[in-house]
Scaffold this motif. Structure first.
Motif, PDB file in Angstrom:
ATOM      1  N   VAL A  41       0.814  -1.220   0.000  1.00 22.44           N
ATOM      2  CA  VAL A  41       0.000   0.000   0.000  1.00 22.44           C
ATOM      3  C   VAL A  41       0.845   1.266   0.000  1.00 22.44           C
ATOM      4  CG1 VAL A  41      -2.000  -1.104   1.061  1.00 22.44           C
ATOM      5  CG2 VAL A  41      -0.355   0.082   2.519  1.00 22.44           C
ATOM      6  N   ARG A  42       2.095   1.160   0.419  1.00 17.38           N
ATOM      7  CA  ARG A  42       2.993   2.322   0.414  1.00 17.38           C
ATOM      8  C   ARG A  42       3.852   2.397  -0.850  1.00 17.38           C
ATOM      9  NH1 ARG A  42       1.746   6.433   3.681  1.00 17.38           N
ATOM     10  NH2 ARG A  42       1.509   5.791   5.813  1.00 17.38           N
ATOM     11  N   SER A  43       3.707   1.444  -1.754  1.00 18.94           N
ATOM     12  CA  SER A  43       4.542   1.424  -2.952  1.00 18.94           C
ATOM     13  C   SER A  43       4.013   2.407  -4.004  1.00 18.94           C
ATOM     14  CB  SER A  43       4.601   0.016  -3.540  1.00 18.94           C
ATOM     15  OG  SER A  43       3.357  -0.332  -4.107  1.00 18.94           O
ATOM     16  N   PRO A  44       4.914   3.072  -4.715  1.00 21.54           N
ATOM     17  CA  PRO A  44       4.483   3.992  -5.776  1.00 21.54           C
ATOM     18  C   PRO A  44       3.589   3.340  -6.835  1.00 21.54           C
ATOM     19  CG  PRO A  44       6.759   4.432  -5.207  1.00 21.54           C
ATOM     20  CD  PRO A  44       6.357   3.168  -4.473  1.00 21.54           C
ATOM     21  N   PRO A  45       3.858   2.113  -7.291  1.00 20.72           N
ATOM     22  CA  PRO A  45       2.949   1.515  -8.288  1.00 20.72           C
ATOM     23  C   PRO A  45       1.519   1.352  -7.760  1.00 20.72           C
ATOM     24  CG  PRO A  45       5.018   0.331  -8.282  1.00 20.72           C
ATOM     25  CD  PRO A  45       5.054   1.260  -7.105  1.00 20.72           C
ATOM     26  N   PHE A  46       1.359   0.971  -6.498  1.00 23.86           N
ATOM     27  CA  PHE A  46       0.022   0.827  -5.924  1.00 23.86           C
ATOM     28  C   PHE A  46      -0.650   2.186  -5.792  1.00 23.86           C
ATOM     29  CE2 PHE A  46      -3.116   0.225  -2.532  1.00 23.86           C
ATOM     30  CZ  PHE A  46      -3.765  -0.910  -2.986  1.00 23.86           C
ATOM     31  N   GLU A  47       0.106   3.175  -5.353  1.00 28.66           N
ATOM     32  CA  GLU A  47      -0.437   4.541  -5.256  1.00 28.66           C
ATOM     33  C   GLU A  47      -0.858   5.037  -6.640  1.00 28.66           C
ATOM     34  OE1 GLU A  47      -1.008   6.417  -2.552  1.00 28.66           O
ATOM     35  OE2 GLU A  47      -0.111   5.065  -1.085  1.00 28.66           O
ATOM     36  N   ASN A  48      -0.030   4.770  -7.657  1.00 21.40           N
ATOM     37  CA  ASN A  48      -0.357   5.187  -9.028  1.00 21.40           C
ATOM     38  C   ASN A  48      -1.603   4.467  -9.546  1.00 21.40           C
ATOM     39  OD1 ASN A  48       1.816   6.946  -9.072  1.00 21.40           O
ATOM     40  ND2 ASN A  48       3.173   5.468 -10.062  1.00 21.40           N
ATOM     41  N   LEU A  49      -1.714   3.176  -9.257  1.00 22.79           N
ATOM     42  CA  LEU A  49      -2.898   2.418  -9.659  1.00 22.79           C
ATOM     43  C   LEU A  49      -4.158   2.984  -9.003  1.00 22.79           C
ATOM     44  CD1 LEU A  49      -4.199   0.022 -11.140  1.00 22.79           C
ATOM     45  CD2 LEU A  49      -3.635  -1.387  -9.134  1.00 22.79           C
TER      46      LEU A  49
END
Length: 107
Positions: A36-44
């Motif tokens: 949940v803290r990863s940039p790809p998840f935030e971008n998604l």
């Protein structure tokens, strides 16, 4: 660093001493926290919010122009997919942060 701050918010020291919490559960929470803290998840998440917002506007325009209450089933499909993602995202964040989710500084 950043991870130690995240770690202290998501995993209070009392959690580690609780013998009822299994190593596997802690491991799953660590993975959920990293996800949940990863940039790809935030971008998604941002893309899903943008898609949902755009589709609501497109559906509203379609219904107004065609004087119908509901548009094509594609609108409903996109709505269900984005709602499903939002439910998954919320559940994952609640699992990762537990009570800290409601009191985190990022709120």
């Amino acid at each position: 660093g950043s991870m130690s701050t995240i770690h202290s918010v998501a995993f209070p020291s009392t959690l580690w001493s609780d013998s009822k919490v299994s190593d596997r559960r802690r491991s799953l929470r660590t993975v959920a926290l990293m996800l949940v803290r990863s940039p790809p998840f935030e971008n998604l998440t941002v893309c899903c919010i943008a898609t949902s917002t755009i589709m609501i506007g497109v559906q509203t325009d379609y219904c107004a122009r065609n004087l119908v209450e509901n548009g094509p089933s594609d609108f409903q499909t996109v709505g269900l997919v984005t709602a499903g993602f939002f439910a998954f995202e919320l559940a994952l964040r609640l699992f990762a942060f537990r009570r800290a989710f409601f009191t985190m500084p990022s709120w």
